[in-house]
Structures are given as structure tokens and as C-alpha cells.
Design an enzyme around this catalytic site. Sequence first.
Site, PDB file in Angstrom:
ATOM      1  N   GLU A 435       0.844  -1.226   0.000  1.00 55.92           N
ATOM      2  CA  GLU A 435       0.000   0.000   0.000  1.00 55.92           C
ATOM      3  C   GLU A 435       0.862   1.253   0.000  1.00 55.92           C
ATOM      4  O   GLU A 435       0.501   2.260   0.593  1.00 55.92           O
ATOM      5  CB  GLU A 435      -0.920   0.029   1.222  1.00 55.92           C
ATOM      6  CG  GLU A 435      -2.104  -0.864   1.140  1.00 55.92           C
ATOM      7  CD  GLU A 435      -2.811  -0.777  -0.175  1.00 55.92           C
ATOM      8  OE1 GLU A 435      -2.891   0.333  -0.738  1.00 55.92           O
ATOM      9  OE2 GLU A 435      -3.258  -1.812  -0.665  1.00 55.92           O
TER      10      GLU A 435
HETATM   11  C1  LIG Z   1       3.128  -9.690   0.182  1.00 55.95           C
HETATM   12  C2  LIG Z   1       2.851  -8.562  -0.758  1.00 55.95           C
HETATM   13  C3  LIG Z   1       1.546  -8.268  -1.112  1.00 55.95           C
HETATM   14  C4  LIG Z   1       1.279  -7.236  -2.008  1.00 55.95           C
HETATM   15  N1  LIG Z   1      -0.013  -7.017  -2.426  1.00 55.95           N
HETATM   16  C5  LIG Z   1      -0.231  -6.184  -3.482  1.00 55.95           C
HETATM   17  C6  LIG Z   1      -1.517  -6.106  -4.107  1.00 55.95           C
HETATM   18  O1  LIG Z   1      -2.482  -6.725  -3.660  1.00 55.95           O
HETATM   19  N2  LIG Z   1      -1.650  -5.331  -5.203  1.00 55.95           N
HETATM   20  C7  LIG Z   1      -0.616  -4.621  -5.727  1.00 55.95           C
HETATM   21  O2  LIG Z   1      -0.798  -3.948  -6.722  1.00 55.95           O
HETATM   22  N3  LIG Z   1       0.614  -4.660  -5.147  1.00 55.95           N
HETATM   23  C8  LIG Z   1       0.828  -5.425  -4.050  1.00 55.95           C
HETATM   24  N4  LIG Z   1       2.066  -5.492  -3.482  1.00 55.95           N
HETATM   25  C9  LIG Z   1       3.129  -4.645  -4.004  1.00 55.95           C
HETATM   26  C10 LIG Z   1       3.520  -3.534  -3.055  1.00 55.95           C
HETATM   27  O3  LIG Z   1       2.472  -2.600  -2.954  1.00 55.95           O
HETATM   28  C11 LIG Z   1       4.834  -2.936  -3.580  1.00 55.95           C
HETATM   29  O4  LIG Z   1       5.835  -3.917  -3.366  1.00 55.95           O
HETATM   30  C12 LIG Z   1       5.172  -1.629  -2.901  1.00 55.95           C
HETATM   31  O5  LIG Z   1       4.240  -0.639  -3.248  1.00 55.95           O
HETATM   32  C13 LIG Z   1       6.574  -1.132  -3.295  1.00 55.95           C
HETATM   33  O6  LIG Z   1       6.815  -1.263  -4.668  1.00 55.95           O
HETATM   34  P1  LIG Z   1       8.128  -2.017  -5.172  1.00 55.95           P
HETATM   35  O7  LIG Z   1       8.205  -3.316  -4.472  1.00 55.95           O
HETATM   36  O8  LIG Z   1       8.150  -2.028  -6.645  1.00 55.95           O
HETATM   37  O9  LIG Z   1       9.338  -1.121  -4.638  1.00 55.95           O
HETATM   38  P2  LIG Z   1       9.974   0.155  -5.358  1.00 55.95           P
HETATM   39  O10 LIG Z   1       8.929   1.021  -5.923  1.00 55.95           O
HETATM   40  O11 LIG Z   1      11.034  -0.331  -6.262  1.00 55.95           O
HETATM   41  O12 LIG Z   1      10.631   0.888  -4.113  1.00 55.95           O
HETATM   42  C14 LIG Z   1      11.783   0.362  -3.429  1.00 55.95           C
HETATM   43  C15 LIG Z   1      12.084   1.247  -2.229  1.00 55.95           C
HETATM   44  O13 LIG Z   1      12.394   2.558  -2.689  1.00 55.95           O
HETATM   45  C16 LIG Z   1      11.562   3.517  -2.082  1.00 55.95           C
HETATM   46  N5  LIG Z   1      11.187   4.530  -3.088  1.00 55.95           N
HETATM   47  C17 LIG Z   1      10.668   4.331  -4.307  1.00 55.95           C
HETATM   48  N6  LIG Z   1      10.478   5.505  -4.932  1.00 55.95           N
HETATM   49  C18 LIG Z   1      10.871   6.473  -4.090  1.00 55.95           C
HETATM   50  C19 LIG Z   1      10.916   7.885  -4.140  1.00 55.95           C
HETATM   51  N7  LIG Z   1      10.471   8.565  -5.193  1.00 55.95           N
HETATM   52  N8  LIG Z   1      11.391   8.548  -3.057  1.00 55.95           N
HETATM   53  C20 LIG Z   1      11.817   7.896  -1.964  1.00 55.95           C
HETATM   54  N9  LIG Z   1      11.800   6.552  -1.867  1.00 55.95           N
HETATM   55  C21 LIG Z   1      11.330   5.852  -2.909  1.00 55.95           C
HETATM   56  C22 LIG Z   1      10.345   2.781  -1.560  1.00 55.95           C
HETATM   57  O14 LIG Z   1       9.847   3.387  -0.386  1.00 55.95           O
HETATM   58  C23 LIG Z   1      10.912   1.393  -1.266  1.00 55.95           C
HETATM   59  O15 LIG Z   1      11.411   1.345   0.046  1.00 55.95           O
HETATM   60  C24 LIG Z   1       2.341  -6.464  -2.537  1.00 55.95           C
HETATM   61  C25 LIG Z   1       3.655  -6.746  -2.141  1.00 55.95           C
HETATM   62  C26 LIG Z   1       3.924  -7.782  -1.283  1.00 55.95           C
HETATM   63  C27 LIG Z   1       5.347  -8.085  -0.934  1.00 55.95           C
END
Ligand SMILES: Cc1cc2nc3c(=O)[nH]c(=O)nc-3n(C[C@H](O)[C@H](O)[C@H](O)COP(=O)(O)OP(=O)(O)OC[C@H]3O[C@@H](n4cnc5c(N)ncnc54)[C@H](O)[C@@H]3O)c2cc1C
Length: 592
Positions: A435
Site C-alpha cells: 500500500e
Molecule cells: C506480500 C505482498 C503483497 C502485495 N499485495 C499487493 C496487491 O495486492 N496489489 C498490488 O498492486 N501490489 C501489491 N504489493 C506490491 C507492493 O504494494 C509494492 O511492493 C510496494 O508498493 C513497493 O513497490 P516495489 O516493491 O516495486 O518497490 P519500489 O517502488 O522499487 O521501491 C523500493 C524502495 O524505494 C523507495 N522509493 C521508491 N520511490 C521512491 C521515491 N520517489 N522517493 C523515496 N523513496 C522511494 C520505496 O519506499 C521502497 O522502500 C504487494 C507486495 C507484497 C510483498
Amino acid sequence: MPSYTAPTRDMQFILHDVLNVSEQDTPGYAELDREFTSAVLGEAGKISSEVLSPLNPVGDSEGCVLENGVVRTPKGFKAAFDQVREGGWTALDLPEEYGGQNMPYVLGTAVGEMFSGANQAFTMYQGLTHGAASAILVHGSDQQKETYLPKMFSCEWTGTMNLTEPHCGTDLGLMRTKAEPQDDGSYLLTGQKIFISSGEHDMADNIVHLVLAKIPGGPEGIKGVSLFIVPKFIVKDDGSLGDRNGVTCGKIEEKMGIHGNSTCVMNYDGATGWLLGEEHKGMRAMFTMMNEARIGVGMQGLAQAEVAYQNALAYAKDRLQGRAVTGTENPDGPADPLIVHPDIRRSLMDQKSFIEGARAFMLWGAELIDRSHRGEDAAAEGLISLMTPVIKGFITDEGYDMTVLAQQVYGGHGYIEEWGMSQFTRDARIAMIYEGANGVQALDLVGRKLAQDSGKHVMAFFEMIKTFLKENEGDEALKKDFLDPLKAASKDLQASAMFFMQNGMKNPNAALAGSYDFMHLFGHVCLGLMWARMAKASHAALEAGTTDEAFYKTKLATGRFYMKRRLPATALHLARIESGAEPVMELDAEAF
Ligand SMILES: Cc1cc2nc3c(=O)[nH]c(=O)nc-3n(C[C@H](O)[C@H](O)[C@H](O)COP(=O)(O)OP(=O)(O)OC[C@H]3O[C@@H](n4cnc5c(N)ncnc54)[C@H](O)[C@@H]3O)c2cc1C
């Protein structure tokens, strides 16, 4: 094995002594008298401890299994889901028009905490359905509402939210899933979504996926994203289920926690979907779901902290180790219980004071949502919009920390799976990530919410604290222990907001380097306010000659602990914020 007891007494205190729900003029609140909420919470508590909690370790150890394209949920999940469904728990706070019970969100939130505390992975199936149904309710056409909502409210069909793709999570403008318009008004969706919670499972007849995708030829980036309804089985005109749609689960993820919830790779191979809301306005529609989900995720942090604390407390009273430094307290036993040791007390008080403060914060937030939705109160809407990233980020960070503290009370036994404590820590961890990862919540708070409507909402927040302090300044019982610390903490919050205003435009890094600290500073001030309000209510009850003196005296002592030992963290956060960007950004990337 760990157990769960619903914190009904504490919820009743917050609802009635602090928020005075039945005296509010918000539509639907007049019915929320003590007897009514006690009956609802009592029943929800029973299901939580008797049905959902025993399945929590089962879900953790068995997990979900993908077989021939179908995900099998852990043993007992389906029967329990039927029981929750038949009890009408899945649409407690949704409108009657489509089969809901139309109770206020504040009550749904209290019940949600119980279900999540008893079994987070299980509760996510209905939580995501609630969010998806809310998005359809707000943005759907009449036909879409009639087609999907009755079955989703009852959880005969469940819902999902599909945003994340392999190469994009936070930066959704990079999305590649595409939706091609068809002559009949539908769209064909092609692409891959990953990490989709409850994406495929065996507990519902249909799964209604809400999917973000781009319509070819639309604007670049996030402005070109639209939202679609893509059911697993196409729904025929008469409401019965027709052909299997072109959406399949390719894989389920192995993960750290919430094993009982299926986290799926979803493949869309020309799947038929229907636009929800307007073209290219997908993020707006999805935000209805995400805002609700963010509050729900904040609640997961609180709920895991609560169940972990309950078990740590029982262990601390039972486990005999060492003697109290001030003299033996258990002369008949070989040693004293852990709870005699000040360091164990410190840990338990950290947990207890956070949990009770956070619960009040959550329920106050839910009350604001009711005021904004049911009462159309724009000020309440502005306030909850400002505080949503704080609820999500602060409560899940702190909630996770509290599960670690609870685990620590068990010593080595906390690390051993047999005792079940590691599950709470593992399950709580995801709430800091999904989220919108907590760093992104902080970014949203400082980058967007602070300045929203020319800073009107944050000013209203400060004004509210000022008014509370002024109204109670003559109350000597509150002044030293509650009002003075709250005043100091809120000054730290104002000083940090001022720092951002003065430096943020000149150097955006100065604001963003301090955003995480600001989110936590804000969270502490909210809990400080909650403790001051709870202290006021406790004094009032004691003065009125309550028969439950012990409860209110314990409340006051717990609040004093928070004000003395936890709230001063605001000064450290302010110092970090005022150090600006330099200490954070000084090194070149190559120097790391
Ligand atoms: C168990 C699980 C369930 C999930 N359920 C769902 C679901 O139901 N539906 C769905 O759509 N997704 C779901 N997700 C996905 C989840 O919402 C994302 O993993 C999350 O939003 C982060 O995206 P990412 O993993 O691509 O990380 P990234 O976007 O690659 O980010 C990596 C890190 O960098 C930081 N970051 C990124 N951009 C910036 C910025 N501009 N400034 C500062 N910091 C930044 C983030 O805070 C994070 O710590 C789920 C994930 C998991 C692991």
C-alpha cells in the site's frame, strides 16, 4: 500456541468515554450505544478468538499451494470464510442497498482490528474485497454496481487490486499493461501484474480484479492510467457465471509472512475488462481503494502489536527467571516471574502504551471518515486525508517494533517457531511495505498533504490541539502529566513544519531528508493528543465514581508512561529534520 483475546473493554472505553460516539450527530451514530457496540464487538471477539485465531498458525505453516492453476488455501480457511460470510461480517459498514448492514465505519474498524489480530492473512481476503467494492460503489455505473456489489458485499465473490508490475511498484507511470478498446465497449487487457494479494484462491465463486492499465494512445505516464474491472469468470446478463476470462495465476510467491494469503503473479492474456470510472482517471478511482486500504494496513500494524503483546504479557507472568532486585516476590518458587524485572516492564509498557494510544488514533481516524462520508464534513475529510499516511506509516513501523519487543520477552523461545511469536513479527513486516512503502507515505505527507489546500488541513490540526490545550488549561490533574508534554511535542511539530516551509522550496532535498522523521513526529503528537483525551476521560470517570476504578487508574498510569518516555522522541525527530539535507546527501553515490 499463542492465543488472542479481543480487546473489547478498551474499544468500548475509546468509543464511549473518549469519542462519545452515540452523542455525535453523524448519521448512524445515535444507534451506537454501549449495549449495541458491546453486542457487536462481543460476537466479533468470539469469532476472532475461537475461529480465526486457531487457524493463524495453520495458515502460517501450511501456506497456499498452486495446483493446476487453482490456489488451495490452508485447511480450515474455507469453512471459516463461510462462517464469517454467513455471520454478515463482510459488509458490516457497507450500504444496505447492496446487502450491507450500513453500520458506521468506526465499528467496522474495531471489528477489523479483532479479525486482523486473530488472523491477518485470512482477513486480507475480505479486506481487499471491501476495498474493491468501495471503489465500485463510488466510481461504478449503476449496472456495474448491481452486477458486482451484492456478491462482493457477501464475499461470495472476492476482490483484488492490481497495480504492481515487475518493473514498477511505486512509480506506476512506468506501467506496461495495456487495455485495448473493443467495439462492444469492453477492453482486452494484456500484461503481467505481480504480488497480487488474494489474486487466486478456492474460497469464492468468482474473483473481481480491479486492474490498472493504459489505453494505447493515451497520455504518457501516470496520467494515462485507467482502471478496469476484470472478473475471473465473465458475469452473464442474468447474473450467472459464464466463461472463464483470460486471467490466470502464473505463480504464488514464497514470502516472509502472511503465508495464508496467496500473493500471486497474475497474467492477463487478452482478458476482457470494463472501464471503472473515467478513461485516464484510473489513479483517482484506485485511490478510493488505496486510501481505505492504507487505513486498513495501519490497523494491521496495531493488530499484530496487540496479539504479540497479549502473549508476551502472559509469558512474562508465567516464566520464572532470576529474582527481583528489590527482594524476592515469589518465595515459593525457584525464581520470580519475568514481569518483576524493570527492563521487562519497560518493554511491556512500551507495547501497552503504544497499542492503546494507536487504537484511539485509529478509531478517531475512522470517526473522521464517518464524519466526512456520512456527515459530508469537509474539515473532517481534510484532516483524515492529512493523517492517512501517518496512520499507515507510523502505526505499521511502531507496530512492527512492538512485535519485536514482544518476541524479545520470550528470549530464545521467541525465535523458535513452536511458540508462534515469530509469526507476528513476520506478518507485521509486510504492512510497512505494501500500500505504498512507508518511505513513500512520508513523501506523500511532506510533499503533498502538508501543502494541500494551502496548508489548510495542517493548520486546522494545530488549531485543534491549541483549542484542546486552552479548553483544559485549568485542569490541574491534566496539566503537568498530559497537557505540558503535548504542548511541547506539538511545538516540535510546528517547528518542523516551519522548517519545511522555509527550506523546502529552496532545497527539496531538505524537506525529503526529514520526511520520515516528520511522519514519526506527527504520529507521536497524534498519540500524545489521544493520551491526553483518554486521561481526561479517565479522570472524569473516576470523579463520577466509576465501579471500574482499576481500569481508569491503569489507563492514567499507562498514559503518563507514554508522555514521559515516548513522546519526548519528538525533540530527536525535530533535531534530525533541522539538520537538513546535508548529512543525508553529502556523500556521492560512488562513495557508498
Ligand atoms: C506480500 C505482498 C503483497 C502485495 N499485495 C499487493 C496487491 O495486492 N496489489 C498490488 O498492486 N501490489 C501489491 N504489493 C506490491 C507492493 O504494494 C509494492 O511492493 C510496494 O508498493 C513497493 O513497490 P516495489 O516493491 O516495486 O518497490 P519500489 O517502488 O522499487 O521501491 C523500493 C524502495 O524505494 C523507495 N522509493 C521508491 N520511490 C521512491 C521515491 N520517489 N522517493 C523515496 N523513496 C522511494 C520505496 O519506499 C521502497 O522502500 C504487494 C507486495 C507484497 C510483498
